[in-house]
Design an enzyme around this catalytic site. Structure first.
Site, mmCIF file in Angstrom:
data_model
loop_
_atom_site.group_PDB
_atom_site.id
_atom_site.type_symbol
_atom_site.label_atom_id
_atom_site.label_comp_id
_atom_site.label_asym_id
_atom_site.label_seq_id
_atom_site.Cartn_x
_atom_site.Cartn_y
_atom_site.Cartn_z
ATOM 1 C CG ASP A 1 -1.752 -1.244 1.362
ATOM 2 O OD1 ASP A 1 -1.867 -1.748 2.498
ATOM 3 O OD2 ASP A 1 -2.242 -1.742 0.335
ATOM 4 C CD GLU B 1 -9.539 -2.489 -1.601
ATOM 5 O OE1 GLU B 1 -10.207 -2.634 -0.564
ATOM 6 O OE2 GLU B 1 -8.877 -3.432 -2.074
HETATM 7 C C1 6LW Z 1 -5.721 -2.008 2.331
HETATM 8 C C2 6LW Z 1 -6.824 -2.141 1.337
HETATM 9 C C3 6LW Z 1 -6.807 -3.610 1.069
HETATM 10 O O1 6LW Z 1 -5.991 -1.008 3.273
HETATM 11 O O2 6LW Z 1 -6.019 -4.254 1.943
HETATM 12 O O3 6LW Z 1 -7.536 -5.533 0.112
HETATM 13 C C4 6LW Z 1 -5.739 -3.373 2.989
HETATM 14 N N1 6LW Z 1 -7.452 -4.183 0.176
HETATM 15 O O4 6LW Z 1 -6.604 -1.383 0.169
HETATM 16 C C5 6LW Z 1 -4.451 -3.711 3.651
HETATM 17 O O5 6LW Z 1 -3.397 -3.764 2.726
#
Ligand code: 6LW
Length: 522
Positions: free
Chosen positions: A14, A173
């Site tokens: 991330d 996301e």
């Molecule tokens: C992150 C989100 C995700 O905050 O995993 O699966 C989380 N998506 O974008 C942790 O890496």
């Protein structure tokens, strides 16, 4: 100029990047590990040094009840008007918060909590407004929500509104809102952080939309890439360097596959990768090779000569402070970690909390930063019945292998134990004269974690192995997001450690054939 990916290896997912003049900073998620949110610095986007952490005290980072892969999810770093802002989510505490600083070396502020839910928060500074976006949901489902905030206090200045529901991939996301060329650009991760991961781009005349999707979405995805070199590309951030060239950083996965077998399993965690970005006449970004990236890439790197990448780690415990690379599990009791620089020694006071518990055992570790590593450390164990002190390959409290010293009745032993799912077992042991000045060794490759010991520091006896795929994200019993650490630990007594050396041999691969993995059928 040619460079190699990942630019930050080992569990560093991330990524978010910002520029201050000719200096570049990247932050990553840190979950249940303390301190939280590592900050890396570079002048050329290829050589990165760990600069410190944003969250360094318990008020900023309460982790006590954090499940494996709980705690700190995706962060964002931004620089505005002389101040750094880092925004992230503590899923084990009160959700989204902002910390800020004018000088990282003097530490970051107390958390300013923002009353907008969800994860993956980001900020856009736009004139006298500051927009806060995060991914959450309402009765219509998942979406990207926006409100205006005071970035110093976290105060919400407008109601949260849903501005976008993504471009059709599941789990929209990792939102970042940008203002480029007079328009608002919204970049999202979609498809979930696994093998269907991708990055999409949209733009609008207003931050509230309506958004127009990029005609060549997804701008980045390896879900159809037949080269099978890099997987799961997504959760990206984009910035313009000081020469006016554009770059994207993202997370991606290198699996334990090799010429002997193809496995979609990774033990190093999601790592940070870099790719150039160019713009079409119509003002849309083209990422890498039309949405694909590679381990070897070319680009107009911004600063100076690229130095050879060296990921080795060495600590003889002589400088009296803990090196930045060390992490602890949840909030550590620092009285159990003592450095004796004169004696060049680290003493770990083991408590009754073991590596198998979702708590804070006496454990100190560094990220495993390559497939091919060799670790040695000298250990002495307090002469206490049943205590354990040693070296561990640690993914989380249900997935770890360790070689350690112990005493059973009147016998001193070196043992190998493995915890996989709900099975915790000692798989090998050997009697030793006593539990003092024993050198433990861990060798890793894509097939095995191999544990050995030496009584004289020269001649090693192999004690046993653990399969590398036993410490992989895909095979954990709950959804996890981290990667394997190489750590030192003690339980129920004191362990004394000297000369902790970790060699990362992957960088040598660039100029020589990879060391042959011993095939699983050995
Ligand atoms: C992150 C989100 C995700 O905050 O995993 O699966 C989380 N998506 O974008 C942790 O890496």
């Amino acid at each position: 100029m040619q460079y190699r990916n990942p630019i930050i290896s080992g569990y560093n997912p991330d990524p978010s990047i910002c520029r201050v003049g000719e200096d570049y900073y990247i932050v990553n998620s840190s979950f249940e590990y303390f301190p939280g949110v590592p900050v890396y610095h570079s002048k050329n986007l290829v050589n990165w040094e760990l600069e410190g952490y944003c969250l360094t005290d318990e008020e900023q980072l309460p982790l006590e009840e954090s499940r494996p892969s709980g705690g700190i999810f995706a962060p964002t770093i931004r620089y505005h008007d002389g101040t750094f802002f880092m925004i992230t989510t503590n899923v084990t505490s009160k959700g989204n918060f902002i910390v800020h600083t004018k000088d990282m070396k003097s530490g970051w502020s107390k958390p300013a909590w923002v009353d907008q839910g969800g994860i993956d928060p980001s900020l856009l500074f736009d004139g006298d407004k500051v927009y806060f976006v995060s991914t959450t949901s309402d009765e219509q489902g998942a979406g990207i929500f926006l409100c205006e905030v005071n970035p110093f206090t976290g105060e919400k200045l407008t109601e949260s509104v849903c501005i976008n529901r993504g471009c059709g991939g599941r789990y929209p996301e990792g939102p970042h809102l940008y203002k480029w060329f007079g328009k608002y650009y919204l970049m999202l991760a979609e498809g979930g952080t696994e093998y269907g991961h991708m990055e999409t781009m949209q733009r609008a005349d207003s931050p509230y939309g309506p958004y127009e999707p990029c005609p060549h979405n997804p701008i980045l995805s390896h879900k159809e890439d037949m080269r099978e070199e890099i997987y799961c590309t997504g959760h990206a951030d984009i910035m313009e360097d000081h020469n006016g060239n554009w770059w994207l950083v993202c997370l991606a996965v290198r699996t334990c596959s090799d010429e002997n077998r193809r496995v979609l399993l990774h033990n190093l965690g999601r790592e940070t990768f870099l790719t150039p970005v160019v713009w079409t006449e119509a003002g849309w970004p083209v990422v890498g090779n039309h949405g694909l990236i590679s381990t070897v890439m070319d680009g107009p790197l911004p600063g100076g000569e690229v130095q050879p990448v060296n990921r080795n780690f060495h600590d003889n415990f002589s400088d009296g402070k803990f090196k930045l690379q060390y992490n602890f599990l949840r909030n550590p009791e620092m009285k159990n970690y003592k450095l004796y620089p004169e004696e060049k020694m680290l003493c770990l006071e083991g408590t009754k909390v073991t590596l198998n518990e979702t708590k804070s055992p006496t454990w100190i570790g560094i990220r495993q930063k390559g497939f091919y590593t060799e670790t040695v450390v000298k250990v002495s164990a307090e002469d206490v019945q049943g205590m354990r002190a040693g070296l561990t390959a640690f993914y989380n409290d249900s997935y770890h292998y360790e070689i350690y010293l112990t005493r059973e009745q009147e016998k001193y032993k070196v043992c190998l134990a493995k915890h996989i799912h709900d099975i915790f077992v000692v798989t090998a042991s050997a009697e030793i004269p006593r539990g003092e000045n024993i050198t433990l060794r861990l060798e890793t490759d894509k097939t095995y974690y191999t544990f050995s010991y030496s009584l004289d520091g020269e001649n090693f006896q192999m004690l046993g192995t653990g399969l590398t795929v036993g410490l992989c994200t895909e095979s954990t019993k709950t959804m996890t997001f981290t990667g394997t650490y190489i750590g030192l630990f003690a339980e129920n007594g004191r362990g004394t450690f000297q000369e902790f050396n970790v060699k990362v041999l992957d960088c040598l691969l660039y100029t020589s054939p990879s060391p042959r993995d011993r095939s699983v059928s050995r």
